[in-house]
Design an enzyme around this catalytic site. Structure first.
Site, short mmCIF file in Angstrom:
data_model
loop_
_atom_site.label_atom_id
_atom_site.label_comp_id
_atom_site.label_asym_id
_atom_site.label_seq_id
_atom_site.Cartn_x
_atom_site.Cartn_y
_atom_site.Cartn_z
N ASP A 163 -5.94 1.38 0.46
CA ASP A 163 -6.26 0.01 0.85
C ASP A 163 -7.58 -0.01 1.60
O ASP A 163 -8.47 0.81 1.30
CB ASP A 163 -5.11 -0.56 1.70
CG ASP A 163 -4.91 -2.05 1.51
OD1 ASP A 163 -5.78 -2.81 1.99
OD2 ASP A 163 -3.91 -2.45 0.90
N HIS A 171 -6.88 -5.71 5.97
CA HIS A 171 -5.79 -5.80 5.00
C HIS A 171 -4.89 -4.56 5.04
O HIS A 171 -3.66 -4.67 5.09
CB HIS A 171 -6.41 -5.98 3.61
CG HIS A 171 -5.44 -6.25 2.52
ND1 HIS A 171 -4.89 -5.25 1.74
CD2 HIS A 171 -4.91 -7.41 2.04
CE1 HIS A 171 -4.09 -5.78 0.83
NE2 HIS A 171 -4.09 -7.09 1.00
N SER A 216 0.56 -8.76 -1.85
CA SER A 216 0.11 -7.64 -1.02
C SER A 216 1.10 -7.33 0.07
O SER A 216 1.28 -6.18 0.46
CB SER A 216 -1.23 -7.98 -0.35
OG SER A 216 -2.31 -7.64 -1.15
#
Length: 597
Positions: free
Chosen positions: A139, A169, A363
């Site tokens: 990520d 994120h 996600s």
């Protein structure tokens, strides 16, 4: 398509474009670039055809500059002149050449009751916390957050610069998997708070990456699997599909990890508002666990939960793989925050306090399943990726209402949805039920696919050769549930998608050898990528209604009356998802949402 119009599964592939794109050694988007522009140099991924030579040896025969060799999938990242790329098209030692495409996080926004809804609390009561299991988070990096810092055992950045999380994120994703609640007195905890995190940074400060970087990170996870007991990979990233999964380099990479004994969990994507067939790559891999996003609606009960409107729907474009495999909480999930990160600055309203923020999309759903996989492995380290996938799918909760409606608070747009197998997969993550399951299936849990039979005007489900699914323990209704498949008996014609003699719920269910799932070679023989193209002169599913004239997929027919992609959709005459205009700059990845009722 207007936002409040119901979507329709209309896969309008051009015979010419589909056959041409896959008969060439050059990917459709690469060919278009070379035909319409004259770039000096192009960054590409070259897949080699020879099985007798290593990728390193074969890469030395290429012109241009080699930046990375991938032995796991037999490929190389190469910078080449346009004329040299064209020369590869006639080279028999080259299998396929594609652009080194951009990849981005599947972001969209959490509160929560998510752990309660998913049954995570049951694992904690049994003393299961994921201890000793390595989970690779590929990520934007993992920041030095109090909930996570003790759990990160390895860091590496595949992006220029320091190994930190400038985007914000990856830290949020890692918090859902492994947050230990240190900064909240235990109030905000991840699914498996004692796992070891392998931080493989592959997204930059804008949440973007490329195929070559993502593949490099996946290969590193494979290489570290023994030293750090890497048993799970979480991929909350994706990009549009450009070619058959047999040639897609991202799919090859995740499949390689799966074969090495690593359970790969991938976010489905956030294109669900555009309708069916919006699954991203590499979530289209039949091997991996593909996860869609549910909304808990702020209650601990599952019974009122509904699918998030943005959650991408199956089947996968072109290959028609039945996806997602399951769904998990993913809307407005509270987890670890990175103050000052790109997402933090862009969405200040999502900040909860100094340590946490709300975020979501598929996600946020994928890491719930990644954490659940780690809990299963702690309970039984001998489980294979296919056993884990099978248990999670079969044990998933299947008590959905037939349909639901979501409302975008920022626009007032209404999004009806049907809780069918292309929307919710095999059901809603239930950690408690998965831990209680003791099955040890020996066959692969390969996701099935759909083949359209023009003669029958039906879509036929195909059971992959040697796969787990059968007529008994692993039957269609046991795994996917009656609600997920029941509408097919109406919407797919009078004799249903299962053929004239097979009954969906009967003893000769659709998984049998002679049922309407078709032969085990149906996908390679008749899918859209084949030379003869099975989709007919018009849309893949007929002019309007392979599903019957009055499809009963909820109060508003899920297929609607207009194309899911509108006139200028990605299914155009020559563009196979290639242009960014097919989805817009952010739509393919899913914008962040202000919230849905």
């Amino acid at each position: 398509m207007k936002p409040n119009q119901p979507s329709r599964l209309l896969l309008a592939l051009s015979i010419t474009s589909a056959a041409l794109a896959q008969s060439s050694r050059l990917s459709p988007d690469l060919r278009k670039l070379l035909d319409t522009q004259i770039p000096k140099e192009v960054e590409v991924l070259v897949q080699f055809g020879s099985k007798d030579k290593t990728a390193k040896v074969q890469s030395k025969l290429l012109k241009g500059k080699t930046s990375k060799v991938y032995e796991e999938i037999g490929a190389a990242a190469q910078t080449m002149l346009a004329k040299d790329i064209r020369a590869l098209e006639s080279n028999p030692d080259i299998d396929y050449v594609s652009l080194d495409r951009k990849v981005k996080a599947s972001v969209a926004q959490a509160t929560d009751f998510a752990n309660v809804t998913a049954g995570v609390d049951t694992a904690a009561s049994r003393g299961l916390t994921g201890k000793g299991i390595g989970v690779a988070v590929i990520d934007s990096g993992i920041a030095a957050h109090p909930d996570l810092a003790p759990r990160v055992v390895y860091r590496e950045s595949f992006i220029n610069g320091l190994n930190t999380d400038a985007y914000g994120h990856g830290t949020h994703v890692a918090g859902i998997i492994a947050g230990n609640g240190s900064a909240s007195a235990g109030a905000v905890r991840g699914v498996a708070p004692d796992v070891n995190l392998i931080d493989l940074r592959a997204l930059d400060a804008q949440g973007t990456s490329s195929d070559s970087i993502l593949i490099a990170a996946i290969e590193r996870a494979i290489q570290l699997r023994t030293e750090y007991n890497v048993r799970v990979i979480n991929l909350s990233v994706g990009r549009p599909i450009y070619e058959s999964l047999d040639r897609d380099p991202l799919v090859k990479a995740v499949d390689a990890a799966w074969r090495k004994g690593i359970t790969v969990v991938v976010a489905a994507g956030n294109g669900g508002r555009s309708g069916y067939a919006t699954i991203l790559s590499p979530a289209n891999s039949p091997a991996v666990i593909t996860v869609g996003s549910m909304k808990t609606l702020g209650t601990p009960s599952r019974t009122d939960d509904i699918i998030a409107s943005y959650s991408s729907k199956g089947p996968s474009w072109g290959d028609m793989v039945v996806k997602p495999d399951m769904v998990a909480p993913g809307n407005l999930i509270v987890a670890a925050r990175v103050p000052g990160s790109t997402l933090d600055r862009t969405y200040p309203a999502n900040v909860v306090d100094s340590y946490y923020s709300r975020a979501g999309g598929t996600s946020a759903a994928a890491p719930f399943v990644a954490g659940a996989a780690a809990l299963l492995l702690e309970a039984d380290p001998t489980l294979t990726p296919d056993m884990i996938k099978a248990r999670l799918m079969k044990s998933a909760w299947k008590g959905f209402a037939p349909s639901s409606v979501s409302v975008d608070l920022s626009t007032g747009a209404v999004y009806p949805a049907t809780h069918d197998m292309f929307t919710v997969g095999a059901g809603y993550l239930d950690v408690a039920a998965a831990l209680a399951d003791t099955a040890r299936p020996a066959a692969p849990a390969t996701s099935p696919w759909i083949v359209y039979n023009a003669g029958l005007s039906q879509g036929l489900l195909v059971n992959p050769r040697r796969s787990l699914w059968d007529n008994f323990t692993w039957s269609l209704t046991n795994v996917w549930g009656r609600q997920a498949v029941e509408p097919l008996t109406v919407a797919w014609g009078d004799t249903a998608a299962w053929g004239s003699t097979a009954r969906v719920y009967g003893s000769t269910a659709a998984w049998g050898d002679t049922a309407a799932w078709g032969s085990a070679t149906a996908r390679t023989a008749t899918v859209a990528w084949g030379d003869t193209v099975a989709w007919g002169d018009t849309a893949a599913w007929g002019s309007s209604a392979a599903w019957g004239s009055t499809a009963r997929w909820g109060t508003s027919a899920a297929w609607g009356s207009t194309s899911a992609k509108a006139d200028s959709a990605a299914w155009g005459d020559t563009v196979s998802w290639g242009d960014t205009v097919s989805w817009g700059d952010s739509a393919a990845w899913g914008a962040w949402f202000a919230g849905e009722k």
